[in-house]
Design a protein around this motif. Sequence first.
Motif, mmCIF file in Angstrom:
data_model
loop_
_atom_site.group_PDB
_atom_site.id
_atom_site.type_symbol
_atom_site.label_atom_id
_atom_site.label_comp_id
_atom_site.label_asym_id
_atom_site.label_seq_id
_atom_site.Cartn_x
_atom_site.Cartn_y
_atom_site.Cartn_z
ATOM 1 N N THR A 32 -54.806 -20.186 -25.997
ATOM 2 C CA THR A 32 -55.777 -21.235 -25.666
ATOM 3 C C THR A 32 -57.202 -20.756 -25.908
ATOM 4 O O THR A 32 -58.018 -21.466 -26.499
ATOM 5 C CB THR A 32 -55.607 -21.676 -24.199
ATOM 6 N N LYS A 134 -64.572 -30.335 -28.811
ATOM 7 C CA LYS A 134 -64.316 -31.267 -27.707
ATOM 8 C C LYS A 134 -65.173 -30.985 -26.472
ATOM 9 O O LYS A 134 -64.733 -31.129 -25.342
ATOM 10 C CB LYS A 134 -62.825 -31.240 -27.307
ATOM 11 N N VAL A 166 -63.974 -23.279 -21.690
ATOM 12 C CA VAL A 166 -63.792 -24.049 -20.446
ATOM 13 C C VAL A 166 -63.211 -25.425 -20.744
ATOM 14 O O VAL A 166 -62.262 -25.865 -20.083
ATOM 15 C CB VAL A 166 -65.133 -24.168 -19.680
ATOM 16 N N TYR A 167 -63.728 -26.101 -21.747
ATOM 17 C CA TYR A 167 -63.218 -27.433 -22.055
ATOM 18 C C TYR A 167 -61.845 -27.390 -22.716
ATOM 19 O O TYR A 167 -61.075 -28.342 -22.608
ATOM 20 C CB TYR A 167 -64.235 -28.234 -22.876
ATOM 21 N N TYR A 169 -59.491 -25.248 -21.713
ATOM 22 C CA TYR A 169 -58.622 -25.135 -20.539
ATOM 23 C C TYR A 169 -58.558 -26.448 -19.766
ATOM 24 O O TYR A 169 -57.507 -26.817 -19.245
ATOM 25 C CB TYR A 169 -59.084 -23.993 -19.628
ATOM 26 N N LYS A 170 -59.665 -27.158 -19.715
ATOM 27 C CA LYS A 170 -59.670 -28.450 -19.036
ATOM 28 C C LYS A 170 -58.745 -29.431 -19.765
ATOM 29 O O LYS A 170 -57.966 -30.142 -19.130
ATOM 30 C CB LYS A 170 -61.102 -28.993 -18.980
ATOM 31 N N ALA A 171 -58.813 -29.461 -21.081
ATOM 32 C CA ALA A 171 -57.957 -30.348 -21.858
ATOM 33 C C ALA A 171 -56.493 -29.923 -21.745
ATOM 34 O O ALA A 171 -55.600 -30.782 -21.658
ATOM 35 C CB ALA A 171 -58.385 -30.341 -23.319
ATOM 36 N N ARG A 172 -56.259 -28.631 -21.727
ATOM 37 C CA ARG A 172 -54.884 -28.136 -21.598
ATOM 38 C C ARG A 172 -54.300 -28.537 -20.243
ATOM 39 O O ARG A 172 -53.157 -28.937 -20.143
ATOM 40 C CB ARG A 172 -54.850 -26.621 -21.763
ATOM 41 N N ARG A 173 -55.115 -28.415 -19.210
ATOM 42 C CA ARG A 173 -54.654 -28.782 -17.862
ATOM 43 C C ARG A 173 -54.366 -30.272 -17.786
ATOM 44 O O ARG A 173 -53.443 -30.706 -17.097
ATOM 45 C CB ARG A 173 -55.692 -28.376 -16.843
ATOM 46 N N ALA A 174 -55.174 -31.080 -18.484
ATOM 47 C CA ALA A 174 -54.945 -32.532 -18.493
ATOM 48 C C ALA A 174 -53.791 -32.924 -19.407
ATOM 49 O O ALA A 174 -53.370 -34.068 -19.403
ATOM 50 C CB ALA A 174 -56.212 -33.251 -18.920
ATOM 51 N N ASN A 176 -53.865 -32.648 -22.851
ATOM 52 C CA ASN A 176 -54.326 -33.191 -24.125
ATOM 53 C C ASN A 176 -54.132 -32.228 -25.282
ATOM 54 O O ASN A 176 -54.312 -32.601 -26.423
ATOM 55 C CB ASN A 176 -55.807 -33.576 -24.029
#
Length: 177
Positions: A32, A134, A166-167, A169-174, A176
């Motif tokens: 990631t 992103k 950071v974004y 990981y945020k997308a991965r958590r969501a 996407n």
Amino acid sequence: MLPGGRDAVSASRIGQKVFDYSAVSTADHVRTTASALGRWAVAQLQDSIAVGVLWLIGLWIIRVPWAPLWAILAAVLQIVPHLGPILGLLGPVLAAALRWNDWQHPLYVLILYAAIVLVDGFLLQPYIMRRVAKVPMWASILAPLVLGFVIPFWGFLLAPPLLAVVYAYKARRAGNL
């Protein structure tokens, strides 16, 4: 009972949800992070090419000698944060000063530099980071400013790749990515 009316069992469940690394391996984290940094590098390359094109057009309009050379040099130096664009400015200013022997043409080059910095910092970089890495435009503008105050010099350097990670990981958590 813990503060806030929680018991120890519910606090441990919350801790398990937040710190549950059993489902995610180290290889997934590396993948990631590497993917996010790769997208950031592509965004930086695209930004450098766009800045080189802006320099080429502007220097041709001003009729600075060796405009393609200075544009390519500016594009290559754009990758070096903060110092690179200033180094890319020196050649065109000196060429304009030597060609016309006046102060007006180097001033035109400085005005061109200011315009390119503004367009790049407030439009191009945020747009490219949003499209490729992103990262929202507001974060691309605000994070370097905030981190620059919190961690002088290093904050400006670390903000863009840190935002990309950071974004990611945020997308991965969501879900996407």
